[in-house]
Motif scaffolding. Sequence first.
Motif, PDB file in Angstrom:
ATOM      1  N   TYR A 152      -6.763 -20.886  10.053  1.00  0.00           N
ATOM      2  CA  TYR A 152      -5.667 -21.409   9.273  1.00  0.00           C
ATOM      3  C   TYR A 152      -4.985 -20.275   8.507  1.00  0.00           C
ATOM      4  CZ  TYR A 152      -6.722 -26.371   9.951  1.00  0.00           C
ATOM      5  OH  TYR A 152      -6.880 -27.624  10.478  1.00  0.00           O
ATOM      6  N   ALA A 153      -3.712 -20.505   8.197  1.00  0.00           N
ATOM      7  CA  ALA A 153      -2.991 -19.566   7.357  1.00  0.00           C
ATOM      8  C   ALA A 153      -3.564 -19.611   5.940  1.00  0.00           C
ATOM      9  CB  ALA A 153      -1.508 -19.928   7.337  1.00  0.00           C
ATOM     10  N   LEU A 154      -3.476 -18.477   5.248  1.00  0.00           N
ATOM     11  CA  LEU A 154      -4.117 -18.351   3.937  1.00  0.00           C
ATOM     12  C   LEU A 154      -3.067 -18.112   2.869  1.00  0.00           C
ATOM     13  CD1 LEU A 154      -6.908 -15.880   5.102  1.00  0.00           C
ATOM     14  CD2 LEU A 154      -6.932 -18.372   5.211  1.00  0.00           C
ATOM     15  N   PRO A 155      -3.258 -18.692   1.670  1.00  0.00           N
ATOM     16  CA  PRO A 155      -2.264 -18.476   0.597  1.00  0.00           C
ATOM     17  C   PRO A 155      -2.240 -17.013   0.156  1.00  0.00           C
ATOM     18  CG  PRO A 155      -4.184 -19.695  -0.216  1.00  0.00           C
ATOM     19  CD  PRO A 155      -4.338 -19.584   1.267  1.00  0.00           C
ATOM     20  N   LEU A 156      -1.017 -16.432   0.218  1.00  0.00           N
ATOM     21  CA  LEU A 156      -0.857 -15.008  -0.124  1.00  0.00           C
ATOM     22  C   LEU A 156      -0.168 -14.844  -1.475  1.00  0.00           C
ATOM     23  CD1 LEU A 156      -1.008 -12.019   0.800  1.00  0.00           C
ATOM     24  CD2 LEU A 156       1.232 -12.349   1.852  1.00  0.00           C
ATOM     25  N   LEU A 157       0.867 -15.609  -1.691  1.00  0.00           N
ATOM     26  CA  LEU A 157       1.565 -15.615  -2.987  1.00  0.00           C
ATOM     27  C   LEU A 157       1.555 -17.051  -3.479  1.00  0.00           C
ATOM     28  CD1 LEU A 157       4.609 -13.331  -2.080  1.00  0.00           C
ATOM     29  CD2 LEU A 157       2.544 -12.664  -3.312  1.00  0.00           C
ATOM     30  N   SER A 368       9.319   2.077  16.650  1.00  0.00           N
ATOM     31  CA  SER A 368       8.726   2.371  15.344  1.00  0.00           C
ATOM     32  C   SER A 368       8.999   1.222  14.391  1.00  0.00           C
ATOM     33  CB  SER A 368       9.299   3.674  14.789  1.00  0.00           C
ATOM     34  OG  SER A 368      10.688   3.547  14.600  1.00  0.00           O
ATOM     35  N   PHE A 369       8.074   1.040  13.434  1.00  0.00           N
ATOM     36  CA  PHE A 369       8.246  -0.050  12.466  1.00  0.00           C
ATOM     37  C   PHE A 369       7.468   0.294  11.202  1.00  0.00           C
ATOM     38  CE2 PHE A 369       4.800  -1.058  15.379  1.00  0.00           C
ATOM     39  CZ  PHE A 369       3.725  -1.235  14.515  1.00  0.00           C
ATOM     40  N   ASP A 370       7.838  -0.396  10.120  1.00  0.00           N
ATOM     41  CA  ASP A 370       7.112  -0.235   8.863  1.00  0.00           C
ATOM     42  C   ASP A 370       5.835  -1.074   8.925  1.00  0.00           C
ATOM     43  OD1 ASP A 370       9.138   1.319   7.875  1.00  0.00           O
ATOM     44  OD2 ASP A 370      10.194  -0.389   6.964  1.00  0.00           O
ATOM     45  N   SER A 371       4.699  -0.446   8.639  1.00  0.00           N
ATOM     46  CA  SER A 371       3.441  -1.203   8.663  1.00  0.00           C
ATOM     47  C   SER A 371       3.173  -1.837   7.304  1.00  0.00           C
ATOM     48  CB  SER A 371       2.274  -0.305   9.070  1.00  0.00           C
ATOM     49  OG  SER A 371       2.116   0.739   8.141  1.00  0.00           O
ATOM     50  N   PHE A 372       2.318  -2.835   7.347  1.00  0.00           N
ATOM     51  CA  PHE A 372       1.985  -3.607   6.144  1.00  0.00           C
ATOM     52  C   PHE A 372       0.477  -3.562   5.905  1.00  0.00           C
ATOM     53  CE2 PHE A 372       0.335  -7.812   4.775  1.00  0.00           C
ATOM     54  CZ  PHE A 372       0.800  -7.822   3.470  1.00  0.00           C
ATOM     55  N   GLN A 373       0.118  -3.338   4.654  1.00  0.00           N
ATOM     56  CA  GLN A 373      -1.299  -3.386   4.269  1.00  0.00           C
ATOM     57  C   GLN A 373      -1.434  -4.334   3.091  1.00  0.00           C
ATOM     58  OE1 GLN A 373      -3.087   0.289   2.876  1.00  0.00           O
ATOM     59  NE2 GLN A 373      -5.075  -0.268   3.750  1.00  0.00           N
ATOM     60  N   LEU A 374      -2.339  -5.277   3.219  1.00  0.00           N
ATOM     61  CA  LEU A 374      -2.488  -6.347   2.227  1.00  0.00           C
ATOM     62  C   LEU A 374      -2.752  -5.790   0.830  1.00  0.00           C
ATOM     63  CD1 LEU A 374      -2.389  -9.431   2.365  1.00  0.00           C
ATOM     64  CD2 LEU A 374      -4.852  -9.438   2.634  1.00  0.00           C
ATOM     65  N   GLU A 375      -3.527  -4.730   0.760  1.00  0.00           N
ATOM     66  CA  GLU A 375      -3.904  -4.169  -0.545  1.00  0.00           C
ATOM     67  C   GLU A 375      -2.700  -3.692  -1.350  1.00  0.00           C
ATOM     68  OE1 GLU A 375      -8.422  -2.379  -0.571  1.00  0.00           O
ATOM     69  OE2 GLU A 375      -6.832  -1.126   0.250  1.00  0.00           O
ATOM     70  N   THR A 376      -1.606  -3.340  -0.664  1.00  0.00           N
ATOM     71  CA  THR A 376      -0.441  -2.786  -1.386  1.00  0.00           C
ATOM     72  C   THR A 376       0.228  -3.824  -2.276  1.00  0.00           C
ATOM     73  OG1 THR A 376       0.992  -3.301   0.490  1.00  0.00           O
ATOM     74  CG2 THR A 376      -0.015  -1.110   0.451  1.00  0.00           C
ATOM     75  N   LEU A 377      -0.065  -5.100  -2.073  1.00  0.00           N
ATOM     76  CA  LEU A 377       0.519  -6.131  -2.932  1.00  0.00           C
ATOM     77  C   LEU A 377       0.075  -5.973  -4.383  1.00  0.00           C
ATOM     78  CD1 LEU A 377       0.306  -9.320  -0.687  1.00  0.00           C
ATOM     79  CD2 LEU A 377       2.354  -8.066  -1.345  1.00  0.00           C
ATOM     80  N   ALA A 378      -1.046  -5.313  -4.569  1.00  0.00           N
ATOM     81  CA  ALA A 378      -1.546  -5.098  -5.932  1.00  0.00           C
ATOM     82  C   ALA A 378      -0.603  -4.197  -6.722  1.00  0.00           C
ATOM     83  CB  ALA A 378      -2.943  -4.489  -5.891  1.00  0.00           C
ATOM     84  N   GLN A 379       0.257  -3.453  -5.997  1.00  0.00           N
ATOM     85  CA  GLN A 379       1.168  -2.527  -6.683  1.00  0.00           C
ATOM     86  C   GLN A 379       2.528  -3.143  -6.962  1.00  0.00           C
ATOM     87  OE1 GLN A 379       1.236   0.640  -3.824  1.00  0.00           O
ATOM     88  NE2 GLN A 379      -1.003   0.831  -3.840  1.00  0.00           N
ATOM     89  N   VAL A 380       2.767  -4.356  -6.487  1.00  0.00           N
ATOM     90  CA  VAL A 380       4.065  -5.012  -6.686  1.00  0.00           C
ATOM     91  C   VAL A 380       4.161  -5.499  -8.121  1.00  0.00           C
ATOM     92  CG1 VAL A 380       5.531  -6.953  -5.995  1.00  0.00           C
ATOM     93  CG2 VAL A 380       4.212  -5.701  -4.273  1.00  0.00           C
ATOM     94  N   SER A 381       5.259  -5.205  -8.766  1.00  0.00           N
ATOM     95  CA  SER A 381       5.439  -5.628 -10.158  1.00  0.00           C
ATOM     96  C   SER A 381       5.891  -7.081 -10.205  1.00  0.00           C
ATOM     97  CB  SER A 381       6.461  -4.734 -10.854  1.00  0.00           C
ATOM     98  OG  SER A 381       7.722  -4.856 -10.212  1.00  0.00           O
TER      99      SER A 381
END
Length: 1603
Positions: A152-157, A368-381
């Motif tokens: 199942y999809a997981l709550p992210l925000l 080419s594309f921008d990659s995403f890492q879940l941990e980087t959300l911790a840096q979002v203001s």
Amino acid sequence: MSENMDELVEISREEQCRRETETLFNRLQLGDKRQQTLTPEDFLQIGPALKQQSDTPEKDLAHTFLQRLMILDYRARYIPVKQDSAEVCQFRHELDNETKESILDALCGSVEYWDPTPKPNVHPMDVQMAVFHCSDTFLRQNMITKLSQCQYALPLLVPDPVSKDIECPLWTFRQIRRSWKMTDKSKGSIMKSMPVCKAETPMVSFLRLGSASLSKSQLLNNLINERHSTFFHRNCPGSTKTRYLMDGVAEIAWYCPAGKPNDSFTDFIAFCNLHSDAQSFDKQRDILIEKASINVVLLPSLKRGDRSMTVISSLLDSSKPLICLIADNDSNPVQMKPGHYKIGLKDKSQSDASEELKGIIRNILSGSFDSFQLETLAQVSGIRVDEENEICQKGKAAALEITSLLQDMDVSKIKEKMLPCQGELWHEWSRITKQQYHLKGEIEKEKCKNQEKLEELRQRQRAASCSDFMELFINNLSSLPSNEKACFLKWTQILLDDLSTDDLARILHSYDKKWSEVLALKKDKSDQLKNKQTELEKISTQLQAATFGLEHIFREMGQIYEAHESLARGRNTGRMKWCDYPALAAELMISGHPMELMDGDAGHVPLTWISSLLDEVIKKLGDKRVFVLSVLGVQSSGKSTMLNAMFGLQFAVSAGRCTKGAFMQLVKVSEEMKNDLKFDYVLVVDTEGLRALELAGNTTLHHDNELATFVVGVGNMTLINIFGENPAEMQDVLQIVVQAIMRMKNIKLSPSCVFVHQNVTDIAASEKNMDGKRRLQEKLDQMAQLAAKEEGCDAKSFSDIIEFDVKEDVKYFAQLWEGSPPMAPPNPGYSEGVQELKNTILSKASQSDGMTLSQFKHNIGDLWKALLNENFVFSFKNTLEIAVYRKLEVQYGNWTWTLRKELLTIENQLHNRIENGNHDMVELSYLYKEMSKTYEDVRKAMATYFDDKDQKEMLVQWRGRFEGKIKDIHEELVKALKRKLDEVLQQKNACKKLDKKKPEFEKKLLQKSKELALQLKDKATNERELQKQFNHVWDGWVTELTADTEPIKDINLQEDQLSILLELGIESSLIHERQNCGKYKNIANRGDYSEYDTRTKHQDPCEERQRSKDERVSKNTTTRQSDSVFCNIWKKVRNPFAKQQRFCFQEEEQIRSLIDKVYNQAESTIQGKPLATRGYSSTYLEEMAKNVEKQVKEFQLKQSYALKKKFTVDLLLYVFDATRQNILESHNQFKTNNDLQCYVNSKKEQFSGIFSSFCKGHSSAVVFAEMICDKLKDSTVQAVYDQTAIDLAGEMKCSFSPFNGNRMNLEKHVLKSLAEKEDVQDYMNYIRHPRKHVKTFIKEEVKKYIFTEHKDSTKSLLKKNVQDIQGLLSRALHKATEKVAQGEANINMWLEGFSSELKDQLTFDTICCQTFSDINKFDFLEEVVKERLESIIEEITALPLGNLRKSRKRPDKILIDQLCNGCWVQCPFCSAICTNTLGDHSPDKHSVPFHRPGGIDGWHSRGTVELDINFCTTSVASDRSFKPKHDSDELIPYKLYHTAGPEYESWKITADESKLIYWKWFVCKFQTELEDHHELEFKGTGEIPSEWRKHTKEEAIASLDKM
């Protein structure tokens, strides 16, 4: 004004949200859980069974959702809701007359027939999010992990339901790992596994601008998995128009390629979905747009001026790829500019639209594309991250601190450096420990060497145990609060996994590749196979070294503890930090952490650690009852997954060898289930798989058998997990399991089992299932027959060895995945099967009491110790059962003592009645009636004891036997009392002639005393003169009265003995020689009988019959007659002039047995003669002597040697000497009872007093009172002594430590006493004649107790009994006086009344009352008697304690009768005595907890003078052999000692590494004496190990208490 209005609108909106949310939470019964108060403990417990098909009340939705989710049932989102009857829409008539027109109006909507406002169901996603909001951080993590496993999809925000603050629950993702396969043209398929938080992936975000008729979530599902609704959408079951908690929630899911051509995408891709209109949730929309690799926007239509144009415009300005999905446009995919696409969805099927979308996404990601890492959300203001809370941060900081020590280290070297105690040192320790049970050659020396190695390894472990890593870990574990500690442990595992992820992936890839090569070579039978297998083994070693988790840290704690604890034993080291390790681990186990039970790497159970850990759990919880559920199955067959799904646990699961060894985890039983179940916890034991790839050949088989036996034995129930329907695989597993169950039956353990078939196709076909069950039954029966043959048992079918119903105890499961992994969700049929299995388990468990934690602890130790031996069944020792049996023996002793004590009291009473002439016959029925109340009380006490719920299951096996024993001993004691009282009656009848004359003699003596007093009344001047005159005439009176009676003569035993010996033809010179040398006195305890051997030094009768055999037998073979190479060895082998040969060990034992037999027969002969009633006759000695001569002759006829005549003489003198005291005492008793002259002389003192009273002019009443008191004095003394003897025996039986336990306890105190005295002769008496020595010990201890240690309390007891008798006499006097005061009275009536009150308590001879007929003042008589009694009482009280030997039955004799009725069979190897309290304890075998080295009893190596130093408890675990008899040809392995004959088979000798220090100290202390006694030496193979000489006497004595 406008701003104020906006604020009011916003406030109103927040208030509305708050109310709606509150209503929702209340509907779900979560109103009181808003502050994150739901915890894992609320759900990780055994609760009521889930109902799969029935509707669920709305109030139970949240709880049911979580329960189903925990068992991996993805239908947790689709729970049917049970409608409240009050809420059901009621049909409402609005028209009185229904016409066609009115119905048409209603159909057109102009008339309402139904209530238009029914309350809607709760949206399924609102249930999920409500639970999420109400859960604490740990339950959230569990919940999200399970949702991920359900695909199942997981709550992210997640916006707050009221404040709308956005939270990123990053912590909840930390446990999630995803595996996928990528295809590389050069390297082929590459398997990858990674935590989702760390993975750098492309991310595709999905947004909806405005309102669209199409479902964005449904479209997304078609991209990821067409068969499964990863994202919940409007068309999912249970969906409603109203939802409160999902708007603004951004969810994330991943696509994992399987490395197959039909993969939708070749990359591991994250898909994010923002629920609801993205225009209303700017913050979430902006975050997703920024983080995405590709943005996909769903638009209903696109017109300039729309609100959505602003968002689209900004997206078009970005270089980031954009895909616009336009709902009302039917155009084909169009690339508007590089990276920007448009797709029309109008009139297109979902599948066509998704295929077009897939193609564009694949195309974009090919560049080419921008990659995403879940941990980087911790840096979002602007958003809050759950990991930022203080508790989580402190836990993380502590974990980072310890993992920082591991940075830049080779992963495969981390454990070696940071956890040194569990590596090579522990593995070597385990290997040597197992060697201790397979010793060869000089086993005690080898054992001592191994023991030194083990101690050295422990010292090295202790020295290495202070690594910075472990010290830091323990500090955090012991200092952090519980929540921070939990976070710390989670973070530690996460960070450790991060360290090893890449290396493990690389090693697993290498392993997989190499394994494929090995399989290919096996098919071709290539010569390179061996090399490739070696390479595979190296990779396997690397894999094990690189695997690093919390379980290894806990294992290190255990090894540090064991190292320190083993070296601290017996030493005062003070309380160190390591002492707290078990308590720390116990806290973790109670909180739900799995704990390692068996180390899979070392293949060993750390018993000391496990025992201490469970002790601490017991301290914290109490000795709770647990139901132990274990699981067995082949490797990677889904055992751990099944347990996780069943109980919501988190045992490690993945392909390959995930579980190593065995782990245990506690699952609490909920309060509502405690009424149905009789235990508090289910203790789940997960195990590694059978038939491991890492092991091969015999190693696999031995390991699997060991594991299966341990796991089956330790559990109340075992799940046998069979994966698929492969007959060969099934047969292998069944054979191992059935043999393990067979072993349990043989050691009286009764586990149950359930077979689970997983991954079975066509699960619904009941006919096929029945056929499968039939085939399984046949296989089980076949395996049972094979196992029975191997284990030496008789079983024709599986049901012969375990209660088994193939219809109920076999379950079939569908496959785990609904489709092909890695994108397949769990199969709901699998979850249903697991739930059904759980219900079956709990149903069966409800009939079981389980076991206590302490029982579980003992079971582990007993099973593992037995498994270390090859012969499991004969090595198994159930210590808990032994402890329960020993307590039962103590109770048995108490019950038998109650019976014996009551019978002793009855005996005294009846003895007095017989002596008083009030009883002339004793019937058995009367005795049974007198004993009935006491016997019934004992039976009730037994029933209460056996019905004790804590031990009932274990006690039931002995109940019938002990109830029978109590019945037997009751009957035996009653019958023995009857025989004894019959003898008293015989003696009384034999004395009738004298008894008839007694009154006449007393009358005459009274008359003569009175006349003499009258004659001398005025002549004598003083008392002395009067006494002189009395003495002068007394002898004349005696002569006159006994003139016509022949006195009984004294006997001269020495003269009779000499006469009999001469009659037997023995020379007088030889008789005098043997008497003078005195050697006959110690004939029974001699160590060497060669003095009696008639053979010369040149003769060797054994030589011919032994030489040919002994040439084939190695020197180190020990036998019961182990000197049989030459049955007789010269006293000093090194002295060629030795004149005497010695008998071999068995021959000396035979001679010793002859002596004991003759002695016992002589004793029985004398005891059976009527010495006390008819007196002594020399024919008794003659009969005894002839029997001795006969026994010696018969003995010699059976032997190959002859005994010298002096042996017969010594044996006769020994028997004469042994029976002398008994004959003399019995004859003296006869003389006292029957000699008239003795009787008259015994009255001199009494009549001297009467004479003196008459001289003083005392009245008749005073004289009569003196006569009464004289007659009562001896009787009173006897009664006091008899009762004191019983009381003393009872006091010592109950409170004196050597006597207040069972036989083993008595034996222990005997050995302590011997050690304290250090008298070798006492030791030899004990070894040769244990029963005789124990009797001597009891006599000595009783003497010490009475005269030394408890002298004052004995005097107090004596005084109490004197006072009781005094009270009895006072009451008798008073009643007699009262009786005569009521009517016409005379002295005869008064005396009759008085004596009748005493008939049970005291003997009282008749008094001639004619002389005292003038007495009529009975009050005065009573006072005078009382006054005279006072002086007698004072005199008795002052009597020395030594006079207690005059009691009818001395306290030591009473205790000997009570304590020496046990088993006295001796071990056929070392002669140690069986310590069972029951004499006949069949079918239980003989056993003793303290065996001893064979050399103590004379064992020595064949053909040498080397005494044996081996313990039989060590020998039975060795690979050595023995010959059961000196003339045996057959060698019997010690491990099969029970096959050597009846005397061996009747013993249970359990291997225990002979740790008992006592006998080691004894051998060293008395080495010289033992060598002199046996005329053999401790040298060569019998050399005493130096380690033995380190033990002190204090240690030796202390070691006895550890048994």
